[in-house]
Write an enzyme that holds these catalytic residues in place. Structure first.
Site, short mmCIF file in Angstrom:
data_model
loop_
_atom_site.label_atom_id
_atom_site.label_comp_id
_atom_site.label_asym_id
_atom_site.label_seq_id
_atom_site.Cartn_x
_atom_site.Cartn_y
_atom_site.Cartn_z
N PHE A 34 0.81 -1.22 0.00
CA PHE A 34 0.00 0.00 0.00
C PHE A 34 0.84 1.26 0.00
O PHE A 34 0.55 2.22 -0.69
CB PHE A 34 -0.91 0.02 1.24
CG PHE A 34 -2.23 -0.69 1.01
CD1 PHE A 34 -2.60 -1.14 -0.23
CD2 PHE A 34 -3.11 -0.87 2.07
CE1 PHE A 34 -3.81 -1.77 -0.45
CE2 PHE A 34 -4.33 -1.50 1.87
CZ PHE A 34 -4.68 -1.95 0.61
N HIS A 120 -7.48 -9.50 7.97
CA HIS A 120 -8.20 -8.60 7.07
C HIS A 120 -8.96 -9.33 5.97
O HIS A 120 -9.26 -8.76 4.93
CB HIS A 120 -7.22 -7.58 6.45
CG HIS A 120 -6.65 -6.65 7.48
ND1 HIS A 120 -5.52 -5.89 7.27
CD2 HIS A 120 -7.07 -6.34 8.73
CE1 HIS A 120 -5.27 -5.17 8.36
NE2 HIS A 120 -6.18 -5.43 9.26
N CYS A 153 -26.45 -11.09 -4.73
CA CYS A 153 -26.52 -12.48 -4.28
C CYS A 153 -27.62 -13.22 -5.05
O CYS A 153 -28.75 -12.72 -5.16
CB CYS A 153 -26.81 -12.49 -2.78
SG CYS A 153 -26.95 -14.14 -2.08
N ASN A 219 11.81 -5.50 7.83
CA ASN A 219 11.00 -4.61 7.00
C ASN A 219 11.91 -3.66 6.24
O ASN A 219 12.86 -3.12 6.81
CB ASN A 219 10.02 -3.81 7.87
CG ASN A 219 8.93 -3.18 7.05
OD1 ASN A 219 8.22 -3.87 6.32
ND2 ASN A 219 8.79 -1.87 7.11
P1 NAD Z 1 2.12 -1.35 4.00
O1 NAD Z 1 2.04 -1.15 2.51
O2 NAD Z 1 1.65 -0.25 4.87
O3 NAD Z 1 3.63 -1.65 4.40
C1 NAD Z 1 4.40 -2.60 3.72
C2 NAD Z 1 5.81 -2.52 4.27
O4 NAD Z 1 6.57 -3.57 3.68
C3 NAD Z 1 6.52 -1.21 3.95
O5 NAD Z 1 7.03 -0.64 5.14
C4 NAD Z 1 7.66 -1.62 2.99
O6 NAD Z 1 8.85 -0.90 3.24
C5 NAD Z 1 7.84 -3.07 3.35
N1 NAD Z 1 8.30 -3.91 2.24
C6 NAD Z 1 7.93 -3.87 0.93
N2 NAD Z 1 8.53 -4.86 0.25
C7 NAD Z 1 9.32 -5.52 1.14
C8 NAD Z 1 10.19 -6.64 1.04
N3 NAD Z 1 10.39 -7.28 -0.12
N4 NAD Z 1 10.82 -7.06 2.16
C9 NAD Z 1 10.64 -6.42 3.35
N5 NAD Z 1 9.84 -5.36 3.50
C10 NAD Z 1 9.17 -4.92 2.41
O7 NAD Z 1 1.38 -2.72 4.32
P2 NAD Z 1 0.81 -3.32 5.70
O8 NAD Z 1 1.63 -2.89 6.84
O9 NAD Z 1 0.57 -4.76 5.45
O10 NAD Z 1 -0.60 -2.62 5.93
C11 NAD Z 1 -1.47 -2.24 4.94
C12 NAD Z 1 -2.68 -3.10 4.61
O11 NAD Z 1 -2.44 -3.48 3.29
C13 NAD Z 1 -2.92 -4.41 5.27
O12 NAD Z 1 -4.04 -4.29 6.03
C14 NAD Z 1 -3.24 -5.41 4.12
O13 NAD Z 1 -4.54 -5.91 4.29
C15 NAD Z 1 -3.25 -4.58 2.91
N6 NAD Z 1 -2.59 -5.09 1.69
C16 NAD Z 1 -2.44 -6.42 1.46
C17 NAD Z 1 -1.82 -6.86 0.31
C18 NAD Z 1 -1.68 -8.34 0.08
O14 NAD Z 1 -2.53 -9.11 0.52
N7 NAD Z 1 -0.60 -8.78 -0.55
C19 NAD Z 1 -1.30 -5.94 -0.62
C20 NAD Z 1 -1.49 -4.56 -0.37
C21 NAD Z 1 -2.13 -4.15 0.80
#
Ligand code: NAD
Length: 257
Positions: A34, A120, A153, A219
Site C-alpha cells: 500500500f 483482514h 446475491c 521490513n
Molecule cells: P504497507 O504497505 O503499509 O507496508 C508494507 C511494508 O513492507 C513497507 O514498510 C515496505 O517498506 C515493506 N516492504 C515492501 N517490500 C518488502 C520486502 N520485499 N521485504 C521487506 N519489506 C518490504 O502494508 P501493511 O503494513 O501490510 O498494511 C497495509 C494493509 O495493506 C494491510 O491491512 C493489508 O490488508 C493490505 N494489503 C495487502 C496486500 C496483500 O494481501 N498482498 C497488498 C497490499 C495491501
C-alpha cells in the site's frame, strides 16, 4: 555479532515464535504493497465501508477496480519468504502466523490453515452482506467481466462484497481473538513486511512486548516500533527469511532430542 546473528539466536531459543506479516511479504510475488512508492495508494483512494453501504457508485467502483487488481492476485505465487515461513512451521518454529494480507499466499505456500490467522479477510472469497452466503471470487469476477456492474446475491439479492476488511469495517472477531491470544502468549514476535501503521492489527506487536515477548522486525523501511525491537533488519523478506531457515535448521538438527 551482526543483527542477523541476533535474529538466528532469538529464533533458535524461542519456544513459541509468532510471525506477523504485512503486504511487504508479498511484494516479491509481484503484488504491490500500500505505502511504498508505486504502491496501491498511489493509484487508488481507499473506499471505506460506510461508502460501500451508502453509495452505489462506491460499490460499482469496488468491482471495477477488482477487474484490474484481482487478476494480479490470481497470477501471483508464493515467493521465498512465504516458503521460508512454511519451513519454520516444519521446524516447529511457528506457533501462529498472523497476516494482514488478503492474498491467501501463506496457505498456498503450504502453511497449515489452522496456524494462519487472516486479520483482514481473503480476496479469493466474496460474501453476501445480507445472508452471508459465500462465493468463490473467480465466479463473481467472471460476472463482472461479463458486464454486471454491481453483482448481487443469487440467493437473496443482497449486495456482494469481496470478503476483505475495508476501512471502517469491523475486524473478524474470532481472528482478532486468536491473534491476541497468540501475541500475548508468544516469546518471540517477528514482524515481516509491515509498516505497522494500520491499527488495530499494528497493536499486536505492542501487546506481545507488554506481555514480555521479544520483538524482531524484518521490513524494508523504518517503523515506529524499531526502537523497541531487539533486532531490526531492513532487507528483503525473501532473502532474510531463507537465510534464517538455512542457519536455524542445522542448529536444531544438532540439538539433543
Ligand atoms: P504497507 O504497505 O503499509 O507496508 C508494507 C511494508 O513492507 C513497507 O514498510 C515496505 O517498506 C515493506 N516492504 C515492501 N517490500 C518488502 C520486502 N520485499 N521485504 C521487506 N519489506 C518490504 O502494508 P501493511 O503494513 O501490510 O498494511 C497495509 C494493509 O495493506 C494491510 O491491512 C493489508 O490488508 C493490505 N494489503 C495487502 C496486500 C496483500 O494481501 N498482498 C497488498 C497490499 C495491501
Amino acid at each position: 555479532m551482526t543483527p542477523f546473528d541476533t535474529l538466528v539466536d532469538l529464533l533458535s531459543a524461542a519456544r513459541r515464535p509468532v510471525v506477523f506479516t504485512g503486504a511487504g511479504v508479498s511484494t516479491e510475488s509481484g503484488i504491490p504493497d500500500f505505502r511504498s512508492p508505486g504502491g496501491v495508494w498511489d493509484r487508488y483512494a481507499p473506499i471505506n465501508y460506510r461508502d460501500f453501504l451508502a453509495d452505489p457508485a462506491a460499490r460499482r467502483e469496488t468491482w471495477q477496480r477488482g477487474l484490474h487488481t484481482y487478476p494480479v492476485l490470481l497470477a501471483a505465487g508464493p515467493n521465498a519468504a512465504h516458503l521460508a515461513i512454511v519451513e519454520l512451521e516444519r521446524l516447529g518454529k511457528l506457533a501462529c502466523l498472523i497476516t494482514q494480507n488478503i492474498d491467501g499466499l501463506h496457505e498456498r505456500a503450504g502453511n497449515s490453515p489452522g496456524l494462519i490467522v487472516e486479520l483482514h479477510g481473503n480476496a479469493h472469497t466474496v460474501r453476501c452482506l445480507l445472508c452471508d452466503r459465500q462465493y468463490p471470487r473467480a465466479d463473481i469476477h467472471r460476472r463482472v467481466e461479463a458486464g454486471e456492474r454491481e453483482p448481487a446475491c443469487e440467493e437473496c439479492g443482497g449486495w456482494l462484497k469481496p470478503a476483505t476488511i475495508s476501512f471502517g469495517e469491523s475486524m473478524p472477531a474470532e481472528a482478532v481473538r486468536r491473534a491476541e491470544e497468540a501475541a500475548a502468549s508468544c516469546d518471540l514476535f517477528i514482524v515481516v513486511g509491515s509498516s505497522l501503521v494500520v491499527y488495530p492489527a499494528a497493536g499486536l506487536p505492542e501487546l506481545a512486548l507488554r506481555k514480555g515477548a521479544r520483538l524482531a522486525i524484518v521490513n524494508a523501511s523504518e517503523t515506529h516500533l524499531d526502537p523497541l525491537a531487539e533486532v531490526v533488519l531492513r532487507d528483503k523478506a525473501g532473502e532474510v527469511l531463507s537465510m534464517l531457515v538455512e542457519r536455524v535448521c542445522p542448529r536444531l538438527a544438532s540439538q539433543p532430542a
